[in-house]
Design an enzyme around this catalytic site. Structure first.
Site, mmCIF file in Angstrom:
data_model
loop_
_atom_site.group_PDB
_atom_site.id
_atom_site.type_symbol
_atom_site.label_atom_id
_atom_site.label_comp_id
_atom_site.label_asym_id
_atom_site.label_seq_id
_atom_site.Cartn_x
_atom_site.Cartn_y
_atom_site.Cartn_z
ATOM 1 N N TYR A 2 -121.939 51.329 13.331
ATOM 2 C CA TYR A 2 -120.876 51.044 12.934
ATOM 3 C C TYR A 2 -120.015 51.501 11.952
ATOM 4 O O TYR A 2 -120.484 52.510 11.162
ATOM 5 C CB TYR A 2 -121.367 49.513 12.014
ATOM 6 C CG TYR A 2 -120.120 48.591 11.777
ATOM 7 C CD1 TYR A 2 -119.571 47.882 12.461
ATOM 8 C CD2 TYR A 2 -119.662 49.090 10.414
ATOM 9 C CE1 TYR A 2 -118.502 47.121 12.005
ATOM 10 C CE2 TYR A 2 -118.516 48.189 9.854
ATOM 11 C CZ TYR A 2 -117.900 47.160 10.863
ATOM 12 O OH TYR A 2 -117.050 46.578 10.096
ATOM 13 N N ASP A 17 -109.602 39.540 12.748
ATOM 14 C CA ASP A 17 -109.064 40.806 12.464
ATOM 15 C C ASP A 17 -107.753 41.205 13.245
ATOM 16 O O ASP A 17 -106.973 41.506 12.332
ATOM 17 C CB ASP A 17 -110.247 41.860 12.771
ATOM 18 C CG ASP A 17 -111.594 41.538 12.465
ATOM 19 O OD1 ASP A 17 -111.874 40.286 11.865
ATOM 20 O OD2 ASP A 17 -112.353 42.378 12.417
ATOM 21 N N ARG A 66 -110.583 45.246 22.280
ATOM 22 C CA ARG A 66 -110.793 45.685 20.933
ATOM 23 C C ARG A 66 -109.391 45.891 20.425
ATOM 24 O O ARG A 66 -108.688 46.117 20.992
ATOM 25 C CB ARG A 66 -111.639 46.755 20.696
ATOM 26 C CG ARG A 66 -113.244 46.319 21.109
ATOM 27 C CD ARG A 66 -114.067 45.661 20.061
ATOM 28 N NE ARG A 66 -113.910 46.358 18.714
ATOM 29 C CZ ARG A 66 -114.504 45.395 17.850
ATOM 30 N NH1 ARG A 66 -115.250 44.197 17.813
ATOM 31 N NH2 ARG A 66 -114.506 46.012 16.546
ATOM 32 N N TYR A 119 -110.065 40.168 21.932
ATOM 33 C CA TYR A 119 -110.404 39.881 20.247
ATOM 34 C C TYR A 119 -109.760 38.524 19.769
ATOM 35 O O TYR A 119 -109.832 37.622 20.256
ATOM 36 C CB TYR A 119 -110.108 40.903 19.656
ATOM 37 C CG TYR A 119 -111.341 41.270 18.676
ATOM 38 C CD1 TYR A 119 -112.551 41.049 18.916
ATOM 39 C CD2 TYR A 119 -110.977 41.998 17.389
ATOM 40 C CE1 TYR A 119 -113.398 41.123 17.866
ATOM 41 C CE2 TYR A 119 -111.429 42.460 16.311
ATOM 42 C CZ TYR A 119 -113.125 42.130 16.509
ATOM 43 O OH TYR A 119 -114.129 42.402 15.537
ATOM 44 N N GLU A 147 -119.989 37.005 22.127
ATOM 45 C CA GLU A 147 -119.191 36.836 21.120
ATOM 46 C C GLU A 147 -117.803 35.819 21.121
ATOM 47 O O GLU A 147 -117.630 35.148 20.389
ATOM 48 C CB GLU A 147 -118.436 38.256 20.488
ATOM 49 C CG GLU A 147 -118.021 38.502 19.244
ATOM 50 C CD GLU A 147 -117.537 40.018 18.902
ATOM 51 O OE1 GLU A 147 -117.715 40.842 19.886
ATOM 52 O OE2 GLU A 147 -117.200 40.294 17.676
HETATM 53 C C1 GLC Z 1 -115.393 40.881 13.438
HETATM 54 C C2 GLC Z 1 -114.834 39.352 13.613
HETATM 55 C C3 GLC Z 1 -115.270 38.647 12.407
HETATM 56 C C4 GLC Z 1 -116.820 38.620 12.124
HETATM 57 C C5 GLC Z 1 -117.012 40.024 12.512
HETATM 58 C C6 GLC Z 1 -118.790 39.905 12.704
HETATM 59 O O1 GLC Z 1 -115.065 41.546 12.632
HETATM 60 O O2 GLC Z 1 -113.249 39.312 13.648
HETATM 61 O O3 GLC Z 1 -114.731 37.428 12.275
HETATM 62 O O4 GLC Z 1 -117.073 38.258 11.062
HETATM 63 O O5 GLC Z 1 -116.883 40.797 13.761
HETATM 64 O O6 GLC Z 1 -119.166 39.187 13.890
#
Ligand code: GLC
Length: 421
Positions: free
Chosen positions: A83, A165, A197, A350, A394
Site C-alpha cells: 500500500y 476519494d 482507479r 471507483y 469492493e
Molecule cells: C478507499 C475508499 C474508502 C475506503 C478505503 C478502504 O480509499 O475510497 O472509502 O475506506 O478504500 O476500503
C-alpha cells in the site's frame, strides 16, 4: 453472468480471512491496514457470528485515537509493502502509526446498533462503558477543530476524508491544490486495473495534502488556516449528524447529561445551517467549495445522505425521493455513486459511477426513517443483485453489475450479512 443466492457462509469466511487479530483489513493486498469506516461497518457483519469480535474491532480502532480526539482514517498496525502512501509518508508516528485525517463518523451509529441489538447484554454494557468516552471525544473533535467558528458545518481537508476519494464533486477544489515534485510508486495499480482507479493528476495532489499536514507538524491551527483544500462535504456532515444523534441516545442511556446537552447544541447548529446547502434545481443538498465560495453542482450519493441524517424537511425529502426513484430506474444495479446524467460519470471508475453497497444501505436507512419503506426495499433488492451477480467485490459497475476493485471485500461481505441476506 449468472445470478446465485447470497452465500452467507462465504461472507463470514471473508471476514475470517481478512481478520488480522482484532481488526479486519478491507481486503488482502490492496488495503492491508485498518480503515475507520470500513471497520465500523464490518463490525456489524461480525456481530452475527461473534459479538465479542465485533466489539474488539472498535476497541482496536480507538486505541489509535489521537490525544486531541481525532480518529485517523487508517491505522498502520503492521508494516506492509502493498500500500502507498504508508506511515513514512504520512509521518504521524506517535502511538500507533496512522494517517492524519479522519473519515465519515459512522462509529457511533454502528456501535449504537451493536449495543441496542446485542444478545450478550453484560458484554454490551461493559464494552459500551469503555468505548463511550472515546466516541464522545471523537465527535467533540469534529465540532471543535473542524468548525471553529461554530457555523454548524464541519470542513473537510482531503478528498480521502470523505471516503469517496475521487468523486467528481472534488475535481475542481482538488485542481487548485499544488502537485508534489517528488517521484513515487503507486501500489494500487498492481492490484486493480488502472481504469477502475483514480488518475495520476489526482494522486499528485492527494499526496501534496498528505505532505502539507506533515510539514505543518499536524498543527490544527495552521491546517485550519492554510489548507489549500477546504470543502463542506455533505456526506461527511450528514453522517456526523446521524452519528451524533445516536451518540446522544447513548449518552442519555449512560447518564452523561452534560455531554448529551453539548452534543445536542452541536446538532442544533447543523440543523440551523444545513439549508444553505439545499439546491432547488438539483433537488438535493450540495457539497460546497469553501475557497471558491460556491456550491459544487455534482449530484452524487453524498448529496442525498441528509435523508439518513434526518436533516431534510418533508418537502426536501420528497424531492430527494423523486430524484432517487429516477436514479434507481436509470441504472440496473442500485444507486450509482455519481448520477448517470453527469458528464463526469464513469460507471466503472471507483467513486465516479460504480455502486457501493454500504452507501446504498445508508440511503435505505434514511428512506425508511422518512417512511419510504417500499423504495428502501427496492434499493435492497437492487443491491442484492450486485452480490448475486458478481460476489463480494469492493464496488460494482453501475451498468453491468460486474465486480470492480478488490475482491473478497470486508464491508461488502458485512453489508451482505447485515442487510441483504
Ligand atoms: C478507499 C475508499 C474508502 C475506503 C478505503 C478502504 O480509499 O475510497 O472509502 O475506506 O478504500 O476500503
Amino acid at each position: 453472468m449468472n445470478a446465485s443466492p447470497i452465500d452467507v457462509q462465504a461472507a463470514f469466511e471473508i471476514l475470517r480471512n481478512n481478520d488480522r487479530g482484532g481488526y479486519t483489513v478491507p481486503t488482502h493486498g490492496l488495503y492491508p491496514f485498518q480503515w475507520s469506516w470500513d471497520s465500523a461497518i464490518t463490525a456489524l457483519g461480525w456481530r452475527h457470528a461473534d459479538e465479542a469480535r465485533a466489539w474488539e474491532e472498535a476497541e482496536v480502532m480507538f486505541r489509535g485515537q489521537w490525544d486531541n480526539g481525532m480518529l485517523p482514517h487508517i491505522l498502520f498496525h503492521k508494516d506492509a509493502e502493498t500500500y502507498f502512501p504508508g506511515p513514512d509518508v504520512w509521518g504521524a508516528t506517535d502511538g500507533i502509526p496512522s494517517s492524519a485525517i479522519s473519515q465519515p463518523a459512522v462509529w457511533a451509529t454502528c456501535l449504537r446498533m451493536l449495543y441496542d441489538e446485542a444478545k450478550d447484554r453484560d458484554l454490551a454494557e461493559r464494552k459500551m462503558t469503555e468505548l463511550l468516552p472515546g466516541l464522545i471525544r471523537y465527535h467533540d473533535w469534529w465540532y471543535r477543530e473542524r468548525d471553529r467558528d461554530g457555523t454548524g458545518l464541519v470542513v473537510s481537508f482531503h478528498p480521502w476524508e470523505s471516503g469517496m476519494d475521487n468523486s467528481p464533486a472534488w475535481d475542481d477544489a482538488l485542481a487548485r491544490v499544488p502537485t508534489i515534485d517528488w517521484e513515487y510508486q503507486r501500489r494500487d495499480l498492481g492490484h486493480v486495473d488502472a481504469d477502475e482507479r483514480p488518475h495520476k493528476t489526482e494522486y499528485d495532489r492527494y499526496l501534496y495534502l498528505v505532505d502539507f499536514y506533515k510539514q505543518n507538524g499536524f498543527d490544527s491551527d495552521a491546517i485550519y488556516r492554510d489548507c489549500p483544500y477546504r470543502v463542506l462535504d455533505i456526506g461527511l456532515i450528514a453522517i456526523l449528524h446521524r452519528g451524533t444523534r445516536d451518540l446522544v441516545a447513548l449518552c442519555d442511556a449512560f447518564d452523561r447529561k452534560a455531554d448529551s446537552d453539548r452534543l445536542r447544541d452541536d446538532m442544533a447548529r447543523t440543523e440551523a445551517a444545513i439549508g444553505k446547502l439545499w439546491s432547488d434545481d438539483r433537488r438535493c443538498f450540495l457539497n460546497y467549495d469553501v475557497i471558491a465560495d460556491e456550491p459544487i453542482e455534482e449530484v452524487t450519493t453524498a448529496t442525498v445522505l441528509p435523508l439518513y441524517a434526518g436533516l431534510a424537511n418533508d418537502d426536501q425529502a420528497q424531492e430527494m425521493v423523486d430524484l432517487i426513484r429516477e436514479w434507481e430506474g436509470a441504472t440496473s444495479f442500485a444507486i450509482s455513486s455519481t448520477h448517470p446524467s453527469s458528464s463526469r460519470y464513469e460507471p466503472q471508475r471507483y467513486w465516479r459511477g460504480p455502486v457501493w453497497l454500504h452507501i446504498n444501505w445508508l440511503i435505505a436507512l434514511g428512506l425508511k426513517d422518512y417512511g419510504y419503506e417500499e423504495l428502501a426495499d427496492r434499493l435492497r433488492v437492487a443491491a442484492r443483485k450486485c452480490v448475486e451477480t458478481s460476489g463480494f467485490f469492493e464496488y460494482f459497475d453501475a451498468e453491468s453489475g460486474a465486480g470492480c476493485g478488490g475482491d473478497d471485500f470486508s464491508w461488502t461481505a458485512a453489508v451482505a450479512i447485515n442487510w441483504l441476506a
